[in-house]
Design an enzyme around this catalytic site. Structure first.
Site, PDB file in Angstrom:
ATOM      1  N   GLU A 183      -4.678 -44.998 -12.333  1.00  0.00           N
ATOM      2  CA  GLU A 183      -3.585 -45.930 -12.184  1.00  0.00           C
ATOM      3  C   GLU A 183      -2.922 -46.065 -13.543  1.00  0.00           C
ATOM      4  O   GLU A 183      -3.555 -45.904 -14.588  1.00  0.00           O
ATOM      5  CB  GLU A 183      -4.040 -47.288 -11.648  1.00  0.00           C
ATOM      6  CG  GLU A 183      -5.058 -47.992 -12.500  1.00  0.00           C
ATOM      7  CD  GLU A 183      -5.423 -49.379 -11.973  1.00  0.00           C
ATOM      8  OE1 GLU A 183      -4.556 -50.048 -11.395  1.00  0.00           O
ATOM      9  OE2 GLU A 183      -6.578 -49.786 -12.156  1.00  0.00           O
TER      10      GLU A 183
ATOM     11  N   GLU B 160     -14.778 -49.246  -4.339  1.00  0.00           N
ATOM     12  CA  GLU B 160     -13.437 -48.691  -4.507  1.00  0.00           C
ATOM     13  C   GLU B 160     -13.471 -47.798  -5.735  1.00  0.00           C
ATOM     14  O   GLU B 160     -14.032 -48.185  -6.772  1.00  0.00           O
ATOM     15  CB  GLU B 160     -12.411 -49.809  -4.685  1.00  0.00           C
ATOM     16  CG  GLU B 160     -10.996 -49.320  -4.991  1.00  0.00           C
ATOM     17  CD  GLU B 160     -10.007 -50.476  -5.162  1.00  0.00           C
ATOM     18  OE1 GLU B 160     -10.157 -51.498  -4.455  1.00  0.00           O
ATOM     19  OE2 GLU B 160      -9.101 -50.353  -6.017  1.00  0.00           O
TER      20      GLU B 160
END
Length: 338
Positions: free
Chosen positions: A189, A184
């Site tokens: 974020e 991933e």
């Protein structure tokens, strides 16, 4: 955006970022916005020659291009106990003034308790769940995926305790197994932006994170994360990106490299290939979560229900591949070789 619930679902390539507990090695660093570490560079990928744009969405139409984006629709909470249902509704994702706007709203909603890819493994695949917020999650899954290149997203981030906007990537296929064995890539974020923060330069939360998840199947997974204080994120649009080449991923903020991770810092339990699992095509995901493990553990804790709706505005998404002769100074190919 992973945590234990996501990882327990067998065969999943799932739904979140860096909340999953891991038995394997974990690395996290905080980078000062004032003095970047020596390994950061003055490199500006946008100034290099040889980059060829291969995909983009400028969001200049009257509606979201369904040829580019698929909607996730569920109240699963991303496996992180997030508090939103993801819905396919113009009130939660639409084009406004040439921008994609993902809007989180304080409104109760009932929907599927699980996303389609795990419903068949659940005792009650038709189970419903109720959450107090709605939002949207868009992905290029099944429509566009890339193996290496320069990927950038220009966006304006929402603020407030419990907000969790994310720009990230998952593998198009589970070549090395379910999460996190096939990897991933979290391009950006941020949680709780603007909330009181004693460690932040201006006293308000201003941290952006770039993270890799890899290793074995949960719980034998690992992560490598970098956090940077970037006070500018609290005001207006900024560009978040990665430059991804074989065995190397660089994170950029407004075009400048601030973090670098190389193949020696990740590993694959199911392959002896040097660059696995980050040697396969990955698709892109844009979402705005409310609550969940990461934001609720940070800041002042929990979720503030004030100042809704929350808006995650995306000006454009652009993907380039390097098309330049090797060894030529000032080109993307030279940078990839360094």
């Amino acid at each position: 955006m992973k945590n234990k619930l996501t990882c327990l679902a067998v065969g999943i390539l799932g739904a979140s970022l860096s909340a999953c507990s891991a038995a394997g090695p974990q690395k996290s660093e905080v980078i000062s916005s004032v003095q970047l570490p020596d390994r950061s560079t003055a490199r500006i990928p946008g100034d290099e020659s040889g980059w060829q744009m291969v995909w983009s969405d400028e969001f200049d139409g009257v509606a979201i291009d369904r040829g580019n984006w698929a909607f996730d629709v569920d109240c699963w909470g991303g496996g992180n106990e997030e508090r939103q249902c993801y819905v396919d509704d113009p009130a939660n994702a639409s084009i406004e003034d040439g921008k994609l706007v993902i809007t989180a709203r304080k409104q109760g909603h009932v929907g599927p308790a699980y996303p389609p890819h795990i419903r068949g493994s659940m005792e009650d695949p038709d189970a419903l769940a109720t959450k107090p917020f709605t939002s949207a999650r868009l992905a290029t899954r099944g429509k566009a995926a890339w193996q290496y290149g320069r990927i950038e997203v220009r966006a304006k981030l929402p603020q407030g305790q419990g907000t969790w906007p994310a720009i990230w990537m998952l593998p198009e296929d589970s070549a090395y197994g379910s999460w996190a064995a096939s990897g991933e890539i979290d391009i950006m974020e941020a949680v709780n932006l603007g909330v009181e923060c004693a460690e932040c330069p201006d006293g308000r939360e201003d941290t952006i994170l770039g993270t890799l998840h890899f290793g074995g199947l949960w719980p034998k997974n690992s992560l490598n994360s970098s956090e940077m204080h970037a006070p500018a994120v609290l005001d207006g649009f900024h560009t978040y990106g990665i430059v991804w080449t074989p065995g190397r991923i660089e994170w950029t903020f407004d075009g400048a490299v601030f973090a670098v991770k190389e193949a020696e810092s990740w590993w694959s339990a199911n392959s002896d290939k040097a660059n696995a699992p980050f040697d396969k095509p990955f698709h892109l995901i844009l979402n705005l979560a409310i609550g969940g493990g990461l934001p609720e553990r940070r800041g002042v804790g929990g979720v503030s229900e004030s100042d809704f709706p929350k808006r995650f505005e995306i000006d454009w998404v652009r993907v380039w591949e390097c098309d330049a002769s090797p060894g030529v100074e000032g080109t993307c190919s030279q940078a990839a070789e360094e």
